[in-house]
Write an enzyme that holds these catalytic residues in place. Structure first.
Site, PDB file in Angstrom:
ATOM      1  N   PHE A 237      -6.575   4.464   8.276  1.00 38.40           N
ATOM      2  CA  PHE A 237      -5.381   4.350   8.623  1.00 38.40           C
ATOM      3  C   PHE A 237      -4.818   3.677   7.938  1.00 38.40           C
ATOM      4  O   PHE A 237      -4.849   2.113   8.689  1.00 38.40           O
ATOM      5  CB  PHE A 237      -5.117   5.116   9.746  1.00 38.40           C
ATOM      6  CG  PHE A 237      -5.708   6.658   9.922  1.00 38.40           C
ATOM      7  CD1 PHE A 237      -5.242   7.476  10.469  1.00 38.40           C
ATOM      8  CD2 PHE A 237      -6.917   6.467  10.734  1.00 38.40           C
ATOM      9  CE1 PHE A 237      -5.815   8.628  10.255  1.00 38.40           C
ATOM     10  CE2 PHE A 237      -7.950   7.878  10.983  1.00 38.40           C
ATOM     11  CZ  PHE A 237      -7.310   9.172  11.025  1.00 38.40           C
TER      12      PHE A 237
ATOM     13  N   ASP B 231      -4.558   3.913  -1.601  1.00 40.67           N
ATOM     14  CA  ASP B 231      -5.806   4.473  -1.167  1.00 40.67           C
ATOM     15  C   ASP B 231      -6.000   5.458  -0.991  1.00 40.67           C
ATOM     16  O   ASP B 231      -5.492   6.494  -0.891  1.00 40.67           O
ATOM     17  CB  ASP B 231      -5.060   4.129   0.590  1.00 40.67           C
ATOM     18  CG  ASP B 231      -5.385   2.854   0.898  1.00 40.67           C
ATOM     19  OD1 ASP B 231      -5.865   1.769   0.541  1.00 40.67           O
ATOM     20  OD2 ASP B 231      -4.321   2.252   1.377  1.00 40.67           O
TER      21      ASP B 231
ATOM     22  N   MET C 298      -8.732   8.596   0.208  1.00 41.63           N
ATOM     23  CA  MET C 298      -9.630   8.298   0.751  1.00 41.63           C
ATOM     24  C   MET C 298      -9.918  10.032   0.757  1.00 41.63           C
ATOM     25  O   MET C 298      -9.054  10.959   0.939  1.00 41.63           O
ATOM     26  CB  MET C 298      -9.218   8.518   2.354  1.00 41.63           C
ATOM     27  CG  MET C 298      -8.934   7.820   2.743  1.00 41.63           C
ATOM     28  SD  MET C 298      -7.803   7.033   4.086  1.00 41.63           S
ATOM     29  CE  MET C 298      -6.405   5.771   3.992  1.00 41.63           C
TER      30      MET C 298
ATOM     31  N   MET D 233     -11.931   4.969  -0.596  1.00 44.34           N
ATOM     32  CA  MET D 233     -12.868   4.827   0.449  1.00 44.34           C
ATOM     33  C   MET D 233     -13.289   6.255   0.999  1.00 44.34           C
ATOM     34  O   MET D 233     -12.899   7.181   1.871  1.00 44.34           O
ATOM     35  CB  MET D 233     -12.048   4.992   1.556  1.00 44.34           C
ATOM     36  CG  MET D 233     -10.801   3.713   1.802  1.00 44.34           C
ATOM     37  SD  MET D 233      -9.906   3.284   3.340  1.00 44.34           S
ATOM     38  CE  MET D 233      -8.288   3.036   1.681  1.00 44.34           C
TER      39      MET D 233
ATOM     40  N   HIS E 243      -1.515  -0.924  -3.825  1.00 46.77           N
ATOM     41  CA  HIS E 243      -2.696  -0.740  -3.754  1.00 46.77           C
ATOM     42  C   HIS E 243      -2.443   0.728  -3.164  1.00 46.77           C
ATOM     43  O   HIS E 243      -1.637   1.298  -2.702  1.00 46.77           O
ATOM     44  CB  HIS E 243      -2.721  -0.936  -2.153  1.00 46.77           C
ATOM     45  CG  HIS E 243      -3.762  -1.110  -1.463  1.00 46.77           C
ATOM     46  ND1 HIS E 243      -5.329  -2.158  -2.137  1.00 46.77           N
ATOM     47  CD2 HIS E 243      -4.101  -0.621  -0.327  1.00 46.77           C
ATOM     48  CE1 HIS E 243      -5.966  -2.387  -1.180  1.00 46.77           C
ATOM     49  NE2 HIS E 243      -5.614  -0.658  -0.225  1.00 46.77           N
TER      50      HIS E 243
ATOM     51  N   ASP F 124      -6.627  -7.100   3.923  1.00 45.31           N
ATOM     52  CA  ASP F 124      -6.299  -5.001   3.924  1.00 45.31           C
ATOM     53  C   ASP F 124      -5.904  -4.308   5.578  1.00 45.31           C
ATOM     54  O   ASP F 124      -7.413  -4.205   5.628  1.00 45.31           O
ATOM     55  CB  ASP F 124      -6.628  -4.377   2.307  1.00 45.31           C
ATOM     56  CG  ASP F 124      -6.146  -2.973   2.835  1.00 45.31           C
ATOM     57  OD1 ASP F 124      -5.331  -2.745   3.063  1.00 45.31           O
ATOM     58  OD2 ASP F 124      -7.033  -2.168   2.452  1.00 45.31           O
ATOM     59  N   GLY F 125      -5.264  -4.632   5.500  1.00 43.72           N
ATOM     60  CA  GLY F 125      -5.069  -4.112   7.299  1.00 43.72           C
ATOM     61  C   GLY F 125      -4.138  -5.305   8.608  1.00 43.72           C
ATOM     62  O   GLY F 125      -4.460  -6.139   8.459  1.00 43.72           O
TER      63      GLY F 125
ATOM     64  N   GLY G 144       0.970  -2.570   4.330  1.00 43.95           N
ATOM     65  CA  GLY G 144       1.810  -1.227   3.865  1.00 43.95           C
ATOM     66  C   GLY G 144       2.683  -0.557   4.618  1.00 43.95           C
ATOM     67  O   GLY G 144       4.264  -0.822   4.027  1.00 43.95           O
ATOM     68  N   SER G 145       2.686  -0.771   6.195  1.00 46.25           N
ATOM     69  CA  SER G 145       3.924  -0.773   6.934  1.00 46.25           C
ATOM     70  C   SER G 145       4.760  -1.990   7.283  1.00 46.25           C
ATOM     71  O   SER G 145       5.692  -1.928   6.918  1.00 46.25           O
ATOM     72  CB  SER G 145       3.524  -0.303   8.289  1.00 46.25           C
ATOM     73  OG  SER G 145       2.182  -1.207   8.520  1.00 46.25           O
TER      74      SER G 145
ATOM     75  N   HIS H 166      -7.904   0.935  -4.096  1.00 42.85           N
ATOM     76  CA  HIS H 166      -8.868   0.918  -3.186  1.00 42.85           C
ATOM     77  C   HIS H 166      -9.900   2.761  -2.530  1.00 42.85           C
ATOM     78  O   HIS H 166      -9.339   3.226  -2.136  1.00 42.85           O
ATOM     79  CB  HIS H 166      -8.355   1.043  -1.997  1.00 42.85           C
ATOM     80  CG  HIS H 166      -9.391  -0.347  -0.511  1.00 42.85           C
ATOM     81  ND1 HIS H 166      -8.940   0.338   0.921  1.00 42.85           N
ATOM     82  CD2 HIS H 166     -10.770   0.705   0.113  1.00 42.85           C
ATOM     83  CE1 HIS H 166      -9.511  -0.139   1.347  1.00 42.85           C
ATOM     84  NE2 HIS H 166     -10.639   0.158   1.367  1.00 42.85           N
TER      85      HIS H 166
ATOM     86  N   MET I 182     -11.772  -6.146   4.793  1.00 43.85           N
ATOM     87  CA  MET I 182     -11.285  -5.144   6.098  1.00 43.85           C
ATOM     88  C   MET I 182     -10.658  -5.845   7.531  1.00 43.85           C
ATOM     89  O   MET I 182     -11.753  -6.151   7.729  1.00 43.85           O
ATOM     90  CB  MET I 182     -11.528  -3.459   6.167  1.00 43.85           C
ATOM     91  CG  MET I 182     -11.865  -2.867   4.780  1.00 43.85           C
ATOM     92  SD  MET I 182     -10.102  -2.331   4.027  1.00 43.85           S
ATOM     93  CE  MET I 182      -9.671  -1.544   5.384  1.00 43.85           C
TER      94      MET I 182
ATOM     95  N   SER J  35       0.929  -1.639  -0.015  1.00 45.53           N
ATOM     96  CA  SER J  35       0.080  -0.094  -0.176  1.00 45.53           C
ATOM     97  C   SER J  35       0.631   0.804   0.055  1.00 45.53           C
ATOM     98  O   SER J  35       1.723   1.618   1.007  1.00 45.53           O
ATOM     99  CB  SER J  35      -0.737   0.330   1.066  1.00 45.53           C
ATOM    100  OG  SER J  35      -1.808   1.454   1.341  1.00 45.53           O
TER     101      SER J  35
HETATM  102  C1  DX5 Z   1      -6.519   1.586   5.607  1.00 47.10           C
HETATM  103  C2  DX5 Z   1      -6.121   1.271   4.566  1.00 47.10           C
HETATM  104  C3  DX5 Z   1      -5.322   0.304   4.371  1.00 47.10           C
HETATM  105  C4  DX5 Z   1      -3.440   0.283   4.609  1.00 47.10           C
HETATM  106  C5  DX5 Z   1      -2.640  -0.637   5.475  1.00 47.10           C
HETATM  107  O1  DX5 Z   1      -7.084   1.937   5.597  1.00 47.10           O
HETATM  108  O2  DX5 Z   1      -7.035   0.630   3.788  1.00 47.10           O
HETATM  109  O3  DX5 Z   1      -4.545  -0.373   2.791  1.00 47.10           O
HETATM  110  O4  DX5 Z   1      -3.018   0.797   4.024  1.00 47.10           O
HETATM  111  O5  DX5 Z   1      -1.608  -0.184   6.272  1.00 47.10           O
HETATM  112  P1  DX5 Z   1      -1.143  -2.034   7.292  1.00 47.10           P
HETATM  113  O6  DX5 Z   1      -0.493  -2.373   6.014  1.00 47.10           O
HETATM  114  O7  DX5 Z   1      -0.250  -1.074   7.342  1.00 47.10           O
HETATM  115  O8  DX5 Z   1      -1.695  -2.497   7.649  1.00 47.10           O
HETATM  116 ZN    ZN Z   2      -6.865   0.629   1.668  1.00 50.13          ZN
END
Ligand code: DX5
Ligand code: ZN
Length: 224
Positions: free
Chosen positions: A144, A35, A37, A68, A33, A176-177, A198-199, A66, A138, A10
């Site tokens: 976040f 995101d 928002m 949101m 990915h 995801d998450g 992501g992280s 994605h 999710m 992500s």
């Molecule tokens: C959160 C996002 C995720 C986010 C995941 O709302 O949809 O895609 O980037 O990040 P990690 O992998 O760090 O939870």
């Molecule tokens: Zn996402």
């Protein structure tokens, strides 16, 4: 199931001042990915279509968008037209029939994805899912990066897997998450095909190694 687990880093966890380089750093991934928002559907604001188009132009891997955002029927097709591989909208954000959005996405050339927040039941959407190509479960509350994986969402992944394996649905199950080396095996064992991280990828010293490690862990968990 795809032949090997699909890993989708992500960009939310990347350095926003260097998006082109950050996209290049994950060239070994399956999807990137993205995101989106809008500060309304979720309490955070990221990037939109112009930034997606700029990233799409330089990304070595297909984009997994994605959304949101509110009013996805209005905005989602633009991401498909811009060349995204997959565009996912939130079921909770659809004011009309989600199937209409899926049809528009497919007509615009992308896969169509439906996302469910942790508290949204799968059963409510069984009649619309035949028109979707991906189901995003999710595993944190959207908004976040860097949050803790919610294991209580796994029954939904298992149920979706079962529906696919018994021929009732034809789609990829995406999580995801909070996906990282400690959690990916549970998600894979539950039946996920696509893993957003992501992280765990951008926070690693060597993102390519992190991607390979996650893919190997998921593949091993698939075998049981
Ligand atoms: C959160 C996002 C995720 C986010 C995941 O709302 O949809 O895609 O980037 O990040 P990690 O992998 O760090 O939870
Ligand atoms: Zn996402």
């Amino acid at each position: 199931m795809p032949r090997s687990p699909l890993i989708a880093p992500s960009l939310l966890s990347a350095d926003f001042a260097r998006l082109a380089e950050e996209a290049q750093r994950v060239a070994d991934a399956d999807w990137l990915h993205f995101d989106v928002m809008d500060a309304h559907f979720v309490p955070n604001l990221t990037f939109g279509l112009p930034v997606m188009q700029a990233v799409q132009a330089v990304s070595p891997v297909p984009l997994d968008c994605h959304l949101m955002i509110e009013d996805p029927a209005r905005w989602a097709p633009g991401y498909a037209e811009a060349g995204a591989r997959n565009v996912t909208v939130h079921a909770e954000a659809c004011t009309g029939d989600p199937r209409a959005v899926a049809r528009d996405l497919r007509a615009a050339g992308s896969l169509a994805g439906l996302a469910l927040k942790p508290g949204t039941p799968l059963e409510e959407y069984l009649d619309v899912l035949p028109e979707f190509d991906t189901l995003l479960v999710m595993t944190v509350e959207p908004g976040f990066g860097g949050q803790r994986f919610i294991a209580e969402t796994l029954p939904k992944v298992r149920r979706a897997r079962e529906l696919v394996d018994t021929g009732h649905l034809t789609l990829l199950v995406e999580v995801d998450g909070g996906i990282n080396a400690d959690t990916i095996e549970q998600a894979a064992a539950a039946g996920a095909d696509v893993f957003v991280a992501g992280s765990a990828v951008y926070g690693a010293d060597d993102p390519a190694r992190a991607i390979a490690g996650l893919r190997a862990q998921a593949a091993a968990a698939w075998q049981g």
